[in-house]
Design a protein around this motif. Structure first.
Motif, PDB file in Angstrom:
ATOM      1  N   LEU A  22      40.202  37.045  34.879  1.00 39.80           N
ATOM      2  CA  LEU A  22      38.755  37.149  34.988  1.00 39.80           C
ATOM      3  C   LEU A  22      38.375  38.536  35.447  1.00 39.80           C
ATOM      4  N   GLN A  23      37.241  39.004  34.993  1.00 40.46           N
ATOM      5  CA  GLN A  23      36.685  40.250  35.509  1.00 40.46           C
ATOM      6  C   GLN A  23      35.494  39.870  36.368  1.00 40.46           C
ATOM      7  N   ILE A  24      35.490  40.311  37.621  1.00 42.33           N
ATOM      8  CA  ILE A  24      34.383  40.002  38.525  1.00 42.33           C
ATOM      9  C   ILE A  24      33.267  41.005  38.282  1.00 42.33           C
ATOM     10  N   VAL A  67      31.564  36.108  36.650  1.00 44.34           N
ATOM     11  CA  VAL A  67      32.794  36.601  36.035  1.00 44.34           C
ATOM     12  C   VAL A  67      32.672  36.588  34.516  1.00 44.34           C
ATOM     13  N   SER A  68      33.563  37.339  33.892  1.00 47.79           N
ATOM     14  CA  SER A  68      33.700  37.262  32.435  1.00 47.79           C
ATOM     15  C   SER A  68      35.170  37.026  32.118  1.00 47.79           C
ATOM     16  N   LEU A  84      40.087  29.596  45.256  1.00 45.82           N
ATOM     17  CA  LEU A  84      40.211  29.043  43.914  1.00 45.82           C
ATOM     18  C   LEU A  84      40.635  30.114  42.928  1.00 45.82           C
ATOM     19  N   VAL A  85      40.469  31.373  43.295  1.00 51.04           N
ATOM     20  CA  VAL A  85      40.891  32.508  42.480  1.00 51.04           C
ATOM     21  C   VAL A  85      41.607  33.492  43.383  1.00 51.04           C
ATOM     22  N   ARG A  86      42.441  34.311  42.764  1.00 53.86           N
ATOM     23  CA  ARG A  86      43.114  35.347  43.555  1.00 53.86           C
ATOM     24  C   ARG A  86      43.075  36.652  42.790  1.00 53.86           C
ATOM     25  N   LYS A  87      43.079  37.726  43.539  1.00 58.33           N
ATOM     26  CA  LYS A  87      43.081  39.052  42.937  1.00 58.33           C
ATOM     27  C   LYS A  87      44.475  39.337  42.400  1.00 58.33           C
ATOM     28  N   GLN A  88      44.528  39.869  41.193  1.00 58.58           N
ATOM     29  CA  GLN A  88      45.806  40.223  40.588  1.00 58.58           C
ATOM     30  C   GLN A  88      46.182  41.628  41.026  1.00 58.58           C
ATOM     31  N   SER A  89      47.423  41.802  41.388  1.00 58.46           N
ATOM     32  CA  SER A  89      47.888  43.123  41.813  1.00 58.46           C
ATOM     33  C   SER A  89      47.829  44.100  40.645  1.00 58.46           C
TER      34      SER A  89
END
Length: 128
Positions: A16-18, A28-29, A47-52
């Motif tokens: 997802l892009q915030i 998000v998109s 419920l979501v996590r930031k991707q490294s």
């Protein structure tokens, strides 16, 4: 608004892009979809996590030399077939934004690969 109509359900692992953040919600998109999601439960469980950055960099875009282990992100809806032949039964469709890994290469078509994503494994074409 938590009572708004559900637009879609995204598979686990969808990138997802915030676009905007407001409290526990984020706009998000994902592919062609755009909407609001909850970032956390009422108990503040994520419920979501930031991707490294390293994980994001591992998603491959170059189709020149597909290889086993390479990760791709579906940019359009992709048909996943039961066999290497494109004439075989379609068992699933990958939505735009779904990340999948190449697990096997087709010996007669370098752009036809056996892939694996969260809930599906099958054959697809990397090019139209």
């Amino acid at each position: 608004d938590l009572d708004s109509e559900e637009l879609a359900q995204l598979p686990a692992g969808t990138l997802l892009q915030i676009l905007e953040v407001s409290g526990r919600r984020a706009k998000v998109s994902a592919g062609s979809l755009e909407g609001w999601i909850s970032k956390a439960t009422r108990l503040n469980e994520p419920l979501v996590r930031k991707q490294s950055a390293a994980a994001a960099a591992s998603v491959h875009c170059d189709l020149k030399d597909p290889a086993v282990g390479t990760k791709y992100e579906a940019k359009v809806m992709l048909a996943v077939h039961t066999e290497a032949s494109s004439a075989s039964e379609v068992k699933a469709k990958l939505k735009p934004g779904t990340v999948f890994s190449v697990v096997e290469l087709c010996p007669i078509d370098r752009y036809r690969v056996k892939m694996s994503a969260r809930m599906v494994t099958g054959w697809l074409s990397l090019v139209a």
